[in-house]
Scaffold this active site. Structure first.
Site, PDB file in Angstrom:
ATOM      1  N   GLU A  90      -1.024  11.197 -14.701  1.00  0.00           N
ATOM      2  CA  GLU A  90       0.245  12.166 -14.830  1.00  0.00           C
ATOM      3  C   GLU A  90       0.674  11.781 -14.334  1.00  0.00           C
ATOM      4  O   GLU A  90       0.965  11.776 -13.180  1.00  0.00           O
ATOM      5  CB  GLU A  90      -0.960  12.942 -15.864  1.00  0.00           C
ATOM      6  CG  GLU A  90      -1.565  13.288 -16.617  1.00  0.00           C
ATOM      7  CD  GLU A  90      -2.324  14.523 -17.074  1.00  0.00           C
ATOM      8  OE1 GLU A  90      -2.869  14.947 -17.292  1.00  0.00           O
ATOM      9  OE2 GLU A  90      -1.419  15.528 -16.447  1.00  0.00           O
ATOM     10  N   CYS A 331      -2.501  20.041 -13.953  1.00  0.00           N
ATOM     11  CA  CYS A 331      -2.708  18.345 -13.669  1.00  0.00           C
ATOM     12  C   CYS A 331      -3.737  17.926 -14.051  1.00  0.00           C
ATOM     13  O   CYS A 331      -5.149  18.348 -13.951  1.00  0.00           O
ATOM     14  CB  CYS A 331      -2.131  18.443 -12.111  1.00  0.00           C
ATOM     15  SG  CYS A 331      -3.306  17.193 -11.925  1.00  0.00           S
TER      16      CYS A 331
HETATM   17  S1  SF4 Z   1      -5.741  20.198  -6.719  1.00  0.00           S
HETATM   18 FE1  SF4 Z   1      -7.847  19.361  -5.191  1.00  0.00          FE
HETATM   19  S2  SF4 Z   1      -9.424  17.864  -6.776  1.00  0.00           S
HETATM   20 FE2  SF4 Z   1      -7.337  18.777  -7.905  1.00  0.00          FE
HETATM   21  S3  SF4 Z   1      -5.990  16.708  -7.379  1.00  0.00           S
HETATM   22 FE3  SF4 Z   1      -5.353  17.947  -5.838  1.00  0.00          FE
HETATM   23  S4  SF4 Z   1      -6.650  17.752  -3.931  1.00  0.00           S
HETATM   24 FE4  SF4 Z   1      -7.772  16.930  -5.839  1.00  0.00          FE
END
Ligand code: SF4
Length: 348
Positions: A90, A331
């Protein structure tokens, strides 16, 4: 097969020479790729037809394509991009009155697997190559029909766990002869991957670093980030300090607000103290519900009170109740919902 977008000047000039073409063609080719965001050399109109065809057969062309596009009222486009191997990632285009920000991914999946995040639910599948990162940036330019004002690596993945490819892509993005984008308008987000922070600090380019702090002590962070990828906060802050000293850039603390976990007013006071000590700005991210997790978003009134504690303490702090929600916390959800749909279809 190599990609034109990541080919060095010398290599392309050598190739042009071997194909009886003059060196100035290199500038024309890069202008088509990085200023007009073309996907295929066949479309490069001021290049002779024969040379276009030779370029097309000698170099790999872009194979990523947009397969889903969610636009929202607040001028945010979340796009799902399918890659050559069938995996997808994405990216998000965020427009405000005065600027456009591209939020790019760095990996397919994520090894960190933060408990509140949809991107890490299935772990890491693979790193994006530098070519893919560039390709996705150019896809966003075509989609937005403009260059971005800011680029943030806050999409799927822990960028600093893919640091070699990330640095290669960043060099091209910031190269005056390629995408010519100021490093000061590029932000790299990290969950606190210390070796990556130190490596990036040693490059000493003025990229902005955003630390996904989410908790002011190791006990709270332990509830959010699995142990396998979590460094002690003291080590992370030491690495951030080194980053600040070497790049002269202010760090941003990203803080996803989760009801009953890290959103108490006492936590706000602690966050203010930490930000002051580290000369950091704070970006509060109201959590966007992820079905597979137990976490809940605090109500808007509480979020604004938390923010006020920070600003009353003299901390430079921001919180976008709507857009921040779309960019950061949600995300990985689009990719996940498409993956679930595919699996259901395969089971039928
Ligand atoms: S929040 Fe944590 S699990 Fe999600 S993409 Fe970022 S590092 Fe990876």
């Amino acid at each position: 097969m190599e990609h034109l977008s990541t080919l060095s000047n010398n290599k392309l000039e050598k190739w042009l020479n071997e194909h009886n073409s003059q060196a100035y063609r290199r500038k024309q080719i890069f202008s088509w790729i990085f200023e007009r965001w073309l996907q295929s050399p066949l479309e490069m109109q001021n290049i002779p037809k024969e040379l276009r065809e030779e370029l097309n057969s000698s170099f790999a062309s872009s194979t990523s394509k947009i397969t889903d596009d969610h636009s929202t009222d607040d001028m945010t486009d979340k796009i799902l991009i399918e890659l050559a191997d069938g995996e997808s990632i994405e990216n998000v285009i965020i427009r405000t009155e005065d600027r456009t920000t591209f939020c790019l991914s760095s990996q397919i999946g994520c090894a960190v697997q933060c408990h509140f995040c949809a991107s890490g639910l299935d772990g890491l599948i693979r790193n994006l190559t530098a070519e893919e990162i560039i390709e996705h940036l150019l896809i966003c330019c075509r989609k937005a029909n403009s260059r971005p004002d800011n680029i943030v690596f806050m999409g799927i993945g822990e960028p600093l766990m893919n640091i070699e490819n990330l640095i290669q892509a960043l060099d091209i993005i910031s190269s005056p002869e390629r995408f010519a984008f100021s490093p000061r308008r590029i932000t790299i987000s990290t969950s606190g991957w210390v070796p990556g922070i130190i490596k990036l600090a040693n490059i000493a380019k003025p990229y902005n670093l955003a630390l996904s702090l989410h908790g002011t002590d190791d006990t709270i962070r332990a509830q959010l980030i699995p142990e396998k990828c979590r460094y002690p906060l003291s080590k992370i802050l030491e690495a951030c300090c080194e980053y600040r000293n070497k790049t002269r850039r202010m760090i941003t603390f990203e803080y996803t607000l989760l009801k009953g976990v890290n959103d108490s007013y006492e936590q706000a006071q602690k966050l203010a103290q930490l930000a002051r000590k580290q000369h950091a700005k704070v970006n509060l991210i109201p959590f966007n519900t992820v079905a597979e997790t137990k976490f809940i978003r605090p109500d808007d009134h509480h979020i604004l009170s938390f923010l006020k504690i920070l600003t009353d303490n003299g901390i430079q702090a921001t919180c976008r109740l709507k857009k921040g929600n779309n960019i950061n916390a949600a995300c990985g959800q689009l990719r996940r919902s498409q993956k679930n749909q595919k699996q259901k279809q395969e089971q039928k």
